[in-house]
Design an enzyme around this catalytic site. Structure first.
Site, PDB file in Angstrom:
ATOM      1  CB  ILE A 148      -0.924   0.002   1.242  1.00  0.00           C
ATOM      2  CG1 ILE A 148      -1.820  -1.243   1.247  1.00  0.00           C
ATOM      3  CG2 ILE A 148      -1.762   1.270   1.284  1.00  0.00           C
ATOM      4  CD1 ILE A 148      -2.591  -1.441   2.541  1.00  0.00           C
ATOM      5  CB  SER A 149       1.083   4.305   0.198  1.00  0.00           C
ATOM      6  OG  SER A 149       1.596   5.605   0.040  1.00  0.00           O
ATOM      7  CB  SER A 150       5.870   3.613   0.973  1.00  0.00           C
ATOM      8  OG  SER A 150       7.242   3.290   0.902  1.00  0.00           O
TER       9      SER A 150
END
Length: 422
Positions: A148-150
């Site tokens: 998720i994200s990074s």
């Protein structure tokens, strides 16, 4: 003997042996709880490794690497997703890498991170996988990554650096491999985050291929998730990732299937129409950066093939076959492509997709209309050869300039479905 075992027992939090243990190390890892593993191998960026092992592990289990977001941690990813409860149901093992640098963001920008074996976080995560494979005799054909994200950005990086390790990945709110690249030590790339980095599909694909030069084996499948209102990693990154992974997979950028799994979602599949297409992309209308919600992990498992307890089948060639030959001279070549309908039904109108080898540009063609002139090319039938009965074939061709690489294309799709090549 006892003296030799004590350090191992201390490092791995001694408990009763797991029923499905494969080695002494597995015997001392608690089940049904999150456990930190130390001394797992080469770890240049000082990551921490957390492991979840269900009470009942399948023989030769799959391994899922679940990668957290900026400011998060491995335990946060464990607590904020359902992969542990799904592991209880299906018997796979989950690895949760955890960043120790102050930003709590994964390194997806340094030259070291964007090269196989180059150092930094991907090397540490690969060591975690190797430790888990050794300890549980895991199935090396069923290793997956999601984030998720990074962690989504790291999922892209892992699949680029280690295409021979991962079978598939799922990235929630990420950016393409190499988009965040910096050379000044900065972890943040504002242009990429803002969605202003635009490259051709082949340029994106070349970044991935450059992480492991010379690799010619199969590439991991990719599932992409993005919200249209993402204000952290802007929505244009979604389209750039689709371009990148369709080019890497050598499939057409025109969806083979489009549907709406639930209200506000648009799902497109590339190179195939089933649950395990080479590339699957889910756009969430009106949703921001924090799009992950309960139930999405189950959809990830369906894409990975982990919700059946058996190995994930590889995408199968479609009911078509294409042979390609070239005749080259100093800076030019002609190519002949022969398409055979190997299905039992007629085709009325076709589009043949294929990646033109690097350095080639089509100057003219016959039997079809070709566009664009380089990169991921689509050849569209002429009026006189649009129909292909079962078993029928048609030959088309083109002339191209080249800069030294006169190879024929090696992968093809017909109307979005992968064909047998050769």
């Amino acid at each position: 003997m006892l003296g030799a075992l004590l350090p191992l027992l201390a490092a791995l939090l001694v408990t009763a042996p797991a029923a499905a243990a494969r080695t002494e190390a597995a015997d001392v890892v608690p089940t049904a709880t999150l456990t930190e593993i130390t001394g797992f191998g080469t770890n240049p960026s000082n990551l921490r490794m957390y492991l979840y092992v269900p009470d009942t592990v399948t023989a030769n289990p799959a391994v899922l690497v679940a990668v957290h977001w900026c400011t998060g941690s491995g335990p946060d990813m464990y607590n904020g997703t359902e992969y542990d409860t799904l592991a209880d149901q299906y018997g796979f093992v989950v690895v949760y890498p955890s960043v120790t640098r102050s930003s709590k963001c994964f390194d997806v920008s340094s030259p070291q991170a964007l090269k196989r074996g180059g150092g930094s976080d991907p090397v540490g995560i690969k060591s975690m996988i190797d430790w888990t494979v050794r300890t549980y005799d895991a199935d090396t054909s069923r290793i997956f990554a999601t984030g998720i994200s990074s962690g989504a950005m790291m999922t892209n990086v892992l699949l680029g650096d280690y295409p021979d390790v991962f079978a598939a990945g799922a990235a929630f709110s990420g950016v393409p491999f190499g988009c965040f690249a910096t050379t000044d030590g900065s972890e943040w790339n504002s242009a990429c985050a803002g969605g202003t980095v635009n490259r051709t599909p082949q340029q994106w694909g070349d970044l991935v291929r450059g992480a492991y030069p010379g690799y010619t084996g199969p590439r991991p499948r990719m599932q992409l998730w993005h919200g249209t209102e993402d204000d952290v990693l802007r929505y244009p990154n979604f389209g750039e990732m689709i371009e990148q992974w369709t080019d890497v997979q050598r499939v057409a950028q025109t969806p083979a299937a489009t549907d709406t799994p639930q209200s506000g979602w648009t799902r497109t599949r590339y190179g195939g129409t089933g649950d395990r297409a080479p590339v699957e992309a889910i756009s969430l209308q009106g949703v921001g950066h924090n799009l992950y919600s309960h139930g999405m992990a189950a959809r990830v498992l369906t894409f990975f093939g982990l919700d059946s307890g058996g190995p994930a089948p590889q995408p199968q060639p479609g009911a078509c076959k294409v042979t390609a030959t070239t005749n080259a001279w100093n800076t030019g070549l002609t190519a002949t492509l022969t398409i055979t309908n190997t299905s039992t039904t007629s085709i009325n109108g076709w589009k043949l997709g294929f990646p033109l080898p690097s350095g080639q540009t089509i100057t003219n063609g016959w039997g079809a209309a070709y566009a664009p002139a380089s990169g991921a090319v689509t050849a569209t039938n002429a009026s006189y050869n649009a129909a292909l009965a079962p078993g029928a074939r048609v030959s088309i061709g083109y002339q191209a300039n080249h800069s030294g690489n006169s190879a024929a294309p090696g992968a093809f799709t017909l109307n979005g479905t992968a064909c047998t090549a050769g």
